[in-house]
Every structure is written in C-alpha cells, then in structure tokens.
Write an enzyme that holds these catalytic residues in place. Structure first.
Site, short mmCIF file in Angstrom:
data_model
loop_
_atom_site.label_atom_id
_atom_site.label_comp_id
_atom_site.label_asym_id
_atom_site.label_seq_id
_atom_site.Cartn_x
_atom_site.Cartn_y
_atom_site.Cartn_z
N VAL A 128 0.45 -1.24 0.13
CA VAL A 128 0.12 -0.20 0.37
C VAL A 128 0.92 1.28 0.07
O VAL A 128 0.60 2.38 -0.82
CB VAL A 128 -1.21 -0.62 1.10
N ALA A 131 2.32 1.37 -3.54
CA ALA A 131 1.50 1.90 -4.23
C ALA A 131 1.31 4.23 -4.25
O ALA A 131 0.92 4.89 -4.76
CB ALA A 131 -0.04 1.37 -4.24
N TYR A 132 1.15 4.10 -2.90
CA TYR A 132 1.31 6.04 -1.85
C TYR A 132 1.85 6.31 -3.16
O TYR A 132 1.69 7.74 -3.95
CB TYR A 132 0.83 5.94 -0.98
N VAL A 133 3.00 6.35 -3.31
CA VAL A 133 4.12 6.53 -3.43
C VAL A 133 4.79 7.03 -4.79
O VAL A 133 4.88 7.75 -5.28
CB VAL A 133 5.61 6.00 -3.08
N LYS A 136 2.31 9.90 -5.95
CA LYS A 136 2.47 10.73 -5.90
C LYS A 136 3.20 10.79 -6.94
O LYS A 136 3.80 12.12 -7.47
CB LYS A 136 2.90 11.05 -4.59
#
Length: 218
Positions: A128, A131-133, A136
């Site tokens: 997760v 996926a966030y990094v 962004k």
C-alpha cells in the site's frame, strides 16, 4: 480577489487551506463528493461544489472549476489500506484535475504531494505504501509535463499540532515533520507569488517565516 478550486476540499490540509485562502482575500471553492459536507465547509468561508474524484471524468472536473482562477489538488486516498484508491484518487484524480484545468482555461495549478517520492523504494516496501509513493511520483511527473503554471509542494510527515508559521522550504530539504496548518499557509502563499511557478519544493517545519520562505524561493 480570485476563486481557488480546492480538489479534496474536505481533507485535513484542505480545511486549513480554506481558512488561509479567506485570510488572503481569495474565495475558496471546496470540491467534495458529499452534500453532507456543505454546512461544515461553508462555515469555513468556502463555496461548495460537488465532485466525485473517482467516478467523474475530466469534463466534470472542468465544469466544477468554472469561474475559478487556480486549482489546488489537495486530495488523497486516505491512510487506510485501500491500495486501489492510491491510484484512483492520488494519481487519476490529479490527472483529471490537470485536464479539467486545461478544459476550463485555468493555467495556475498547485499540487500537494509528499517528500521523497522520487527516492528509490526498498524491495521490502509494503504494497500500500509503494502504491501511494508511486501514485504521488507519477502525478508529480504529469504535472511537471502539463504545460500549466504549476507549483508542487511536498510536505514531510504531517501533524495536527498548531501552526508555527516557520518552515524550511526548498528543492532538497531534510525530512521532518510539518503541521497541516503550516502546509496550508504555504499553499495559500505560493498562489500569490508568481516566482513559485515551475517550482517543486519539499516542506517541513523550520526557522523561516512562511512569507519569507516563499518569497525567497525556498
């Protein structure tokens, strides 16, 4: 006075930003997916318009931006473990905001990102967070290539402490914490400073007053 569209207008940073924009004599336009948020956000001085970041297309974003002079993308998929929302909100929401701004004839675009997202990730990075990094990182790259008058602000670890008014701001700042209220103050300030166009800055709490840090170019 100008109208500033805030995508993700009910987010924690965004709610501080609505107040900061009012103090700067702008009219904040909070874009949110739920009618239930209207009364709360209007009490903060915002005009409220409905927009579902995940289900609506760029044309709907453009319609929501009508009459605005700038767009701030402050949305995020949240701290939960929903990996898919990192793509649909943090990346695709940004891409649709960029295209919506173009369609609406808006050139000024400010994006809230996160510090260090261009750094390589360790192989054992949790899915997760990866996926966030990556969302962004890819959103920032798209903004830089958009042709808009962009500014990208990359805060460090966010806290709910009271605003300090003091920051460290620049292209390569050591990681640290920053209050959400101070992030909002920087976002409001960069909108009023043409010299911030084309800048991508890390942001943490530091020793320089917000207005001076923005005016001095980080």
């Amino acid at each position: 006075m100008s109208r500033i569209a805030v995508v993700g207008g009910h987010g924690q940073v965004a709610q501080h930003l609505l107040v900061a924009l009012r103090r700067s004599e702008h009219t904040p336009v909070a874009l949110v997916r739920r009618e239930a948020y209207r009364e709360e956000l209007e009490s903060r001085g915002a005009e409220v318009r409905l927009l579902d970041i995940e289900s609506q297309d760029a044309a709907a974003f453009a319609a929501a931006f009508a009459g605005c002079d700038a767009v701030v993308f402050a949305a995020g998929g949240g701290p939960d473990g929903n990996q898919e929302r990192k793509r649909t909100v943090d990346l695709e929401g940004s891409l649709k905001s960029v295209e919506g701004a173009r369609q609406a004839g808006i050139s000024r675009f400010v994006q809230v990102s996160a510090i260090g997202v261009d750094d390589p990730l360790p192989e054992d990075t949790e899915d997760v967070w990866r996926a966030y990094v990556e969302a962004k990182r890819d959103a920032d790259a798209a903004v830089r290539d958009s042709g808009l008058d962009w500014t990208i602000i990359r805060p460090g670890r966010l806290t709910d402490d009271p605003a300090t008014g003091l920051v460290a701001l620049g292209p390569d700042v050591e990681r640290g914490e920053v209050t959400r209220a101070d992030v909002a103050a920087v976002l409001a300030a960069v909108l009023d400073e043409p010299g911030t166009i084309g800048k991508q800055w890390d942001l943490v709490n530091g020793d320089t007053p917000v207005a001076d840090a923005v005016r001095q170019g980080g």
